[in-house]
Design a protein around this motif. Sequence first.
Motif, short mmCIF file in Angstrom:
data_model
loop_
_atom_site.label_atom_id
_atom_site.label_comp_id
_atom_site.label_asym_id
_atom_site.label_seq_id
_atom_site.Cartn_x
_atom_site.Cartn_y
_atom_site.Cartn_z
N ARG A 38 0.93 -1.10 -0.28
CA ARG A 38 -0.05 0.06 -0.07
C ARG A 38 0.89 1.21 -0.12
NH1 ARG A 38 -2.58 -1.17 4.21
NH2 ARG A 38 -1.27 -0.22 5.89
N ASP A 39 1.79 1.27 1.00
CA ASP A 39 2.89 2.25 0.78
C ASP A 39 3.91 1.96 1.57
OD1 ASP A 39 2.18 2.13 3.70
OD2 ASP A 39 0.58 3.72 3.51
N THR A 40 4.78 3.06 2.03
CA THR A 40 6.26 2.66 2.72
C THR A 40 5.96 1.75 4.06
OG1 THR A 40 7.27 4.60 1.75
CG2 THR A 40 8.17 3.40 3.78
N ASP A 41 4.90 2.21 4.89
CA ASP A 41 4.69 1.74 6.06
C ASP A 41 4.39 0.13 5.89
OD1 ASP A 41 5.65 4.14 7.49
OD2 ASP A 41 3.64 4.88 7.63
N ALA A 42 3.59 -0.04 4.98
CA ALA A 42 3.04 -1.29 4.85
C ALA A 42 4.30 -2.41 4.35
CB ALA A 42 1.85 -1.35 3.85
N ALA A 43 5.14 -1.71 3.41
CA ALA A 43 6.21 -2.53 2.79
C ALA A 43 7.21 -2.74 4.10
CB ALA A 43 6.87 -1.65 1.75
N LEU A 44 7.54 -1.64 4.76
CA LEU A 44 8.56 -2.02 6.03
C LEU A 44 7.92 -3.08 7.03
CD1 LEU A 44 10.02 1.55 6.50
CD2 LEU A 44 10.85 -0.29 5.16
N ALA A 45 6.28 -2.81 7.37
CA ALA A 45 6.00 -3.70 8.33
C ALA A 45 6.08 -5.14 7.76
CB ALA A 45 4.50 -3.29 8.63
N GLU A 46 5.64 -5.26 6.66
CA GLU A 46 5.73 -6.74 6.00
C GLU A 46 7.31 -7.35 6.00
OE1 GLU A 46 4.51 -9.45 1.97
OE2 GLU A 46 3.69 -7.56 2.49
N LEU A 47 8.16 -6.60 5.58
CA LEU A 47 9.65 -6.94 5.74
C LEU A 47 10.03 -7.26 7.03
CD1 LEU A 47 11.58 -7.42 3.47
CD2 LEU A 47 12.70 -5.41 3.80
N ASP A 48 9.45 -6.16 8.25
CA ASP A 48 9.96 -6.59 9.29
C ASP A 48 9.37 -7.76 10.07
OD1 ASP A 48 11.46 -4.14 9.24
OD2 ASP A 48 9.95 -2.99 10.34
N GLU A 49 8.15 -8.15 9.80
CA GLU A 49 7.59 -9.15 10.06
C GLU A 49 8.42 -10.49 9.58
OE1 GLU A 49 3.24 -11.67 9.65
OE2 GLU A 49 3.54 -9.42 9.50
N LEU A 50 8.73 -10.53 8.36
CA LEU A 50 9.51 -11.76 7.66
C LEU A 50 10.85 -11.79 8.33
CD1 LEU A 50 8.41 -11.15 3.95
CD2 LEU A 50 7.44 -12.76 5.56
N ALA A 51 11.42 -10.55 8.69
CA ALA A 51 12.71 -10.66 9.08
C ALA A 51 12.61 -11.44 10.51
CB ALA A 51 13.46 -9.37 9.19
N ALA A 52 11.60 -10.91 11.20
CA ALA A 52 11.58 -11.57 12.54
C ALA A 52 11.32 -12.91 12.60
CB ALA A 52 10.14 -10.91 13.39
N ALA A 53 10.65 -13.56 11.52
CA ALA A 53 10.53 -14.85 11.37
C ALA A 53 11.93 -15.56 11.12
CB ALA A 53 9.32 -15.14 10.29
N VAL A 54 12.91 -15.12 10.50
CA VAL A 54 14.04 -15.63 10.07
C VAL A 54 14.93 -15.49 11.34
CG1 VAL A 54 16.05 -15.06 8.94
CG2 VAL A 54 13.96 -14.81 7.65
N ARG A 55 14.76 -14.42 12.24
CA ARG A 55 15.49 -14.37 13.46
C ARG A 55 15.27 -15.50 14.27
NH1 ARG A 55 15.58 -9.04 12.03
NH2 ARG A 55 13.63 -8.58 13.46
N ALA A 56 13.60 -15.64 14.27
CA ALA A 56 13.07 -16.71 15.01
C ALA A 56 13.43 -18.42 14.67
CB ALA A 56 11.45 -16.68 15.31
N GLY A 57 14.09 -18.27 13.47
CA GLY A 57 14.36 -19.85 13.12
C GLY A 57 13.63 -20.40 12.00
N THR A 58 12.76 -19.55 11.09
CA THR A 58 11.85 -19.85 9.96
C THR A 58 12.24 -19.01 8.64
OG1 THR A 58 9.87 -18.73 10.49
CG2 THR A 58 9.99 -21.18 11.48
N VAL A 59 12.02 -19.75 7.66
CA VAL A 59 12.21 -18.82 6.41
C VAL A 59 10.97 -18.90 5.79
CG1 VAL A 59 13.40 -18.58 4.13
CG2 VAL A 59 14.71 -19.37 6.13
N PRO A 60 10.09 -17.69 5.86
CA PRO A 60 8.92 -17.51 5.15
C PRO A 60 8.99 -17.89 3.63
CG PRO A 60 9.24 -15.82 6.94
CD PRO A 60 10.42 -16.38 6.73
N ALA A 61 8.00 -18.61 2.82
CA ALA A 61 8.17 -18.68 1.74
C ALA A 61 7.45 -17.37 0.96
CB ALA A 61 6.93 -19.89 1.32
N ALA A 62 6.90 -16.49 1.70
CA ALA A 62 6.59 -15.28 1.52
C ALA A 62 7.74 -14.42 0.68
CB ALA A 62 5.93 -14.40 2.07
#
Length: 106
Positions: A38-62
């Motif tokens: 939708r915008d910068t905030d949405a892009a950064l929020a999605e990327l931050d969520e995915l990075a948090a998943a990587v740090r937690a030990g998973t690699v999201p298919a997204a």
Amino acid sequence: MLETGAVDCDTGALLAVLADVRAMLARPDNDYAWSSFRDTDAALAELDELAAAVRAGTVPAALNILFAPTGPIQEVAISSGWGAEFLVLADRFDAVRRAEPPTRGG
């Protein structure tokens, strides 16, 4: 979010790519019109969520979708003038995902 899998790559290298992509997506003059973000905030929020998943030990298919040709990040990159830089980041992402994870203790 799509399916996740156990980390099967160098998480440090993957997180470094995600940090570099985040910096590009955070640029103030980016054009999100052709992206699913939708915008910068949405892009950064999605990327931050995915990075948090990587740090937690998973690699999201997204992540594979985000870095795909004509995926959301490339759409922003092309319309914002950093398409060539995106290709370098996508190559780094692909290289990390293809590489074997580092071995521990050896």
